[in-house]
Each structure stands twice: as structure tokens, then as C-alpha cells.
Design a protein around this motif. Structure first.
Motif, short mmCIF file in Angstrom:
data_model
loop_
_atom_site.label_atom_id
_atom_site.label_comp_id
_atom_site.label_asym_id
_atom_site.label_seq_id
_atom_site.Cartn_x
_atom_site.Cartn_y
_atom_site.Cartn_z
N VAL A 30 4.93 3.12 2.08
CA VAL A 30 5.63 1.93 2.56
C VAL A 30 7.06 1.98 2.03
N THR A 65 -1.15 -3.61 14.10
CA THR A 65 -0.96 -2.17 13.94
C THR A 65 -0.12 -1.59 15.06
N ASP A 106 0.83 -1.20 0.00
CA ASP A 106 0.00 0.00 0.00
C ASP A 106 0.87 1.26 0.00
N GLU A 122 0.38 -4.98 9.29
CA GLU A 122 -0.72 -4.02 9.40
C GLU A 122 -0.20 -2.59 9.47
N THR A 123 -1.10 -1.64 9.32
CA THR A 123 -0.82 -0.21 9.26
C THR A 123 0.11 0.26 10.38
N GLN A 124 1.04 1.15 10.02
CA GLN A 124 1.94 1.82 10.96
C GLN A 124 2.75 0.84 11.80
N GLU A 148 0.24 -3.16 4.61
CA GLU A 148 -0.73 -2.07 4.66
C GLU A 148 -0.02 -0.72 4.71
N PRO A 149 -0.76 0.41 4.67
CA PRO A 149 -0.14 1.74 4.60
C PRO A 149 0.78 2.06 5.79
N GLU A 150 1.76 2.92 5.51
CA GLU A 150 2.65 3.51 6.51
C GLU A 150 3.42 2.46 7.30
N CYS A 151 4.16 1.61 6.57
CA CYS A 151 4.98 0.58 7.21
C CYS A 151 6.41 0.70 6.72
#
Length: 135
Positions: A22, A73, A19, A54-56, A36-39
Motif C-alpha cells: 500500500v 475492489t 495492509d 478494498e484490494t487493488q 486492504e492490500p495493493e492500494c
């Protein structure tokens, strides 16, 4: 009675989903996983089939996320196999998108330093032709 099961019914989809915001470190291997986003995925990390980040979340350098494993997350995982280390602080979570953008700008600054492919083979072919070598 014997029931036949086909291999395709038991396999995971052969797609890797990455996503937005990343960063995947150099020499990492992603196999049919989802990020997922922001990893942040550290260099030389391996994400096996069915794994989920998962996110972050952050997977540190050289870590291996086994089959079907999930990083929840906002967590930091490290090791082979990857294990939970700690929950990320609010400040660390806010820095992830900034870091990803900074890495993107840095890569754009340096992308012209390397040619996409070598042309040495053309010189070798010309040299072989001058010697009468045809392979």
C-alpha cells in the motif's frame, strides 16, 4: 422508559489498518480506516472513520473518503467527497504492486538526505547561555 446508550457503543474502533503493498501519499490523513492490500492513496487524501479501501483500488490525489464509505475492489475514485470514476484495467491492477515497490526503493535511496531532527536548538541554547539568558 428512557434507555441509556453509552458513546462507546456507537463509536468505531480507534485503529487504522494498512495492509501490504500500500502506498499512502504525503500529507494524507487516515482516521480509523482500513486499507486492504495493493492500494494507492494519493497525496493530501483524507480517509474518515470507518472508511474501507478494498484490494487493488486507487483513491486519487486530494480526495476525501467520507465516514463509512467503501471503495470496492479494482475501482478508481476521485473527489471531495470521493466518487466512482471507473473500473481499473487488468494492466493497471498488475502495476500497483510494482509501483509500490518502486516507491519504497526510491524512499530508501533518499532517506539519508534528511536528518531526523534538527540540532539547531542546541546552538541556540549555547548562545543564550553565553549571553546569560536563562529561560
Amino acid at each position: 422508559m428512557f434507555q441509556r446508550t453509552f458513546a462507546t457503543e456507537q463509536c468505531l474502533p480507534a485503529e487504522t489498518l494498512v495492509d501490504r503493498y500500500v502506498t499512502v501519499g504525503a500529507y494524507s490523513l487516515l482516521r480509523s480506516c482500513t486499507i486492504e492490500p495493493e492500494c494507492i492513496i494519493g497525496q493530501r487524501s483524507i480517509l474518515m472513520e470507518g472508511s474501507l479501501v478494498e484490494t487493488q483500488s486507487i483513491l486519487e490525489v486530494g480526495s476525501v473518503l467520507p465516514l463509512g464509505r467503501r471503495i470496492p475492489t479494482g475501482e478508481l475514485w476521485v473527489g471531495n467527497p470521493a466518487k466512482f470514476v471507473r473500473t481499473l484495467t487488468h494492466e493497471e491492477i498488475l502495476e500497483i504492486p510494482k509501483l509500490v515497490v518502486a516507491i519504497n526503493y526510491l524512499s530508501m535511496d533518499h532517506d539519508k538526505e534528511f536528518i531526523p531532527y534538527s540540532t539547531v536548538y542546541l546552538e541556540v541554547e549555547k548562545f543564550k547561555k553565553s549571553l546569560g539568558i536563562y529561560v
